[in-house]
Write a protein that holds these residues in place. Sequence first.
Motif, short mmCIF file in Angstrom:
data_model
loop_
_atom_site.label_atom_id
_atom_site.label_comp_id
_atom_site.label_asym_id
_atom_site.label_seq_id
_atom_site.Cartn_x
_atom_site.Cartn_y
_atom_site.Cartn_z
N TYR A 119 0.82 -1.21 0.00
CA TYR A 119 0.00 0.00 0.00
C TYR A 119 0.86 1.27 0.00
CZ TYR A 119 -3.58 -3.37 1.12
OH TYR A 119 -4.42 -4.45 1.09
N ALA A 120 2.06 1.16 -0.51
CA ALA A 120 2.98 2.31 -0.52
C ALA A 120 2.39 3.47 -1.30
CB ALA A 120 4.33 1.90 -1.09
N ALA A 121 1.65 3.20 -2.36
CA ALA A 121 1.04 4.28 -3.14
C ALA A 121 0.00 5.03 -2.31
CB ALA A 121 0.41 3.74 -4.41
N VAL A 122 -0.79 4.30 -1.54
CA VAL A 122 -1.79 4.95 -0.69
C VAL A 122 -1.10 5.78 0.38
CG1 VAL A 122 -3.67 4.53 0.94
CG2 VAL A 122 -3.47 3.12 -1.11
N LEU A 123 -0.04 5.26 0.94
CA LEU A 123 0.71 6.00 1.96
C LEU A 123 1.34 7.26 1.38
CD1 LEU A 123 2.33 2.98 3.82
CD2 LEU A 123 0.38 4.36 4.57
N ALA A 124 1.88 7.17 0.18
CA ALA A 124 2.46 8.35 -0.48
C ALA A 124 1.37 9.39 -0.75
CB ALA A 124 3.15 7.95 -1.78
N PHE A 125 0.21 8.95 -1.21
CA PHE A 125 -0.92 9.85 -1.44
C PHE A 125 -1.28 10.54 -0.12
CE2 PHE A 125 -5.37 11.01 -1.84
CZ PHE A 125 -5.47 11.50 -3.12
N GLY A 126 -1.32 9.78 0.96
CA GLY A 126 -1.65 10.33 2.28
C GLY A 126 -0.63 11.35 2.75
N ILE A 127 0.63 11.11 2.47
CA ILE A 127 1.67 12.08 2.83
C ILE A 127 1.41 13.42 2.14
CG2 ILE A 127 4.12 12.66 2.57
CD1 ILE A 127 4.72 9.65 2.99
N GLY A 128 1.13 13.37 0.84
CA GLY A 128 0.83 14.60 0.11
C GLY A 128 -0.44 15.26 0.60
N LEU A 129 -1.45 14.47 0.92
CA LEU A 129 -2.73 15.00 1.40
C LEU A 129 -2.56 15.71 2.74
CD1 LEU A 129 -5.80 14.99 0.72
CD2 LEU A 129 -5.97 12.98 2.17
N VAL A 130 -1.88 15.07 3.67
CA VAL A 130 -1.70 15.69 4.99
C VAL A 130 -0.79 16.92 4.89
CG1 VAL A 130 -0.84 15.31 7.34
CG2 VAL A 130 -2.16 13.53 6.20
N PHE A 131 0.18 16.90 4.01
CA PHE A 131 0.99 18.10 3.80
C PHE A 131 0.11 19.25 3.30
CE2 PHE A 131 3.76 20.77 1.08
CZ PHE A 131 4.52 21.33 2.10
N GLY A 132 -0.80 18.95 2.40
CA GLY A 132 -1.72 19.98 1.90
C GLY A 132 -2.63 20.52 2.99
N PHE A 133 -2.99 19.66 3.95
CA PHE A 133 -3.82 20.10 5.07
C PHE A 133 -3.06 21.05 5.99
CE2 PHE A 133 -6.52 15.99 4.94
CZ PHE A 133 -7.28 16.52 3.91
N SER A 134 -1.76 21.15 5.83
CA SER A 134 -0.95 22.06 6.64
C SER A 134 -1.13 23.50 6.23
CB SER A 134 0.54 21.70 6.54
OG SER A 134 0.76 20.40 7.01
N PHE A 135 -1.83 23.73 5.14
CA PHE A 135 -2.07 25.09 4.66
C PHE A 135 -3.49 25.52 5.01
CE2 PHE A 135 1.30 23.43 2.04
CZ PHE A 135 2.21 24.46 2.04
N ASP A 136 -3.64 26.79 5.27
CA ASP A 136 -4.94 27.35 5.61
C ASP A 136 -4.97 28.77 5.07
OD1 ASP A 136 -7.45 27.65 6.67
OD2 ASP A 136 -6.79 27.81 8.74
N THR A 137 -6.14 29.36 5.05
CA THR A 137 -6.22 30.75 4.66
C THR A 137 -6.41 31.60 5.91
OG1 THR A 137 -8.59 30.54 4.29
CG2 THR A 137 -7.17 30.36 2.37
N SER A 138 -5.78 32.73 5.88
CA SER A 138 -5.98 33.66 6.98
C SER A 138 -7.08 34.61 6.55
CB SER A 138 -4.69 34.42 7.28
OG SER A 138 -4.28 35.13 6.14
N GLY A 139 -7.85 35.06 7.48
CA GLY A 139 -8.93 35.98 7.16
C GLY A 139 -8.39 37.30 6.65
N PRO A 140 -9.25 38.08 6.02
CA PRO A 140 -8.78 39.36 5.50
C PRO A 140 -8.44 40.30 6.64
CG PRO A 140 -11.15 39.21 5.34
CD PRO A 140 -10.66 37.87 5.81
N LYS A 141 -7.54 41.20 6.35
CA LYS A 141 -7.18 42.19 7.35
C LYS A 141 -8.33 43.19 7.47
CE LYS A 141 -2.26 41.74 6.92
NZ LYS A 141 -0.99 42.38 6.69
N VAL A 142 -8.82 43.35 8.67
CA VAL A 142 -9.94 44.22 8.91
C VAL A 142 -9.41 45.55 9.42
CG1 VAL A 142 -12.05 44.53 10.25
CG2 VAL A 142 -11.39 42.25 9.46
N ALA A 143 -9.85 46.62 8.78
CA ALA A 143 -9.44 47.95 9.24
C ALA A 143 -10.21 48.25 10.52
CB ALA A 143 -9.75 49.00 8.18
N ARG A 144 -9.48 48.48 11.57
CA ARG A 144 -10.11 48.75 12.86
C ARG A 144 -10.06 50.25 13.12
NH1 ARG A 144 -8.11 43.91 16.80
NH2 ARG A 144 -8.77 42.24 15.44
#
Length: 184
Positions: A119-144
């Motif tokens: 299942y090395a291919a599935v594990l490699a796919f999972g490595i890439g998937l979890v790496f992608g989950f390490s990214f997120d979007t930050s909300g827009p900067k709100v003028a206070r």
Amino acid sequence: MYGLTRGTVTLLAAGAAGFLIWLATQIDDGTTGGYWAVYGIVAAAGLTMALSQLLGGWTKWGWPRLSANVLLIAFVPTLIAAGWVVVGHQPNPNWFRNHVLNWSDDIGILGLVRDLAQYAAVLAFGIGLVFGFSFDTSGPKVAREPAEPRREPAKASARDTTAAEGDGDGKVERDRTPEPAERS
């Protein structure tokens, strides 16, 4: 990509990931270089799927950023565990493969590593998937709006009396006469 919905972007990413996996099948993985090319492309397919959620959802309308917590708590252990199996499954013996297999035997998990090798291919796919989950979007900067300036606490006036001037019960008596309001 601004107007695309999450479903559409996910569909496009699934097509791209499918293409990457098909591309990986066209490479001979009988050599160490070919092996790493195949599993690197499969990991890129997993990354593609994760990034589709980031780009398609764009829920916070901000710039993508790397989440250090997810990277350290989720990705690094996934990379170690799944990467261990992927390294141990290389077709030709080399320093890395030999050490992974020897260490696996020493700690009693060689059977598990060999069982998961198919299942090395599935594990490699999972490595890439979890790496992608390490990214997120930050909300827009709100003028206070600027905060109101801090007010100093009111100083005791001459009208305040102290406990020493009180009636001996220890309570402070204050003159409660309201100050006149400002007229506009």
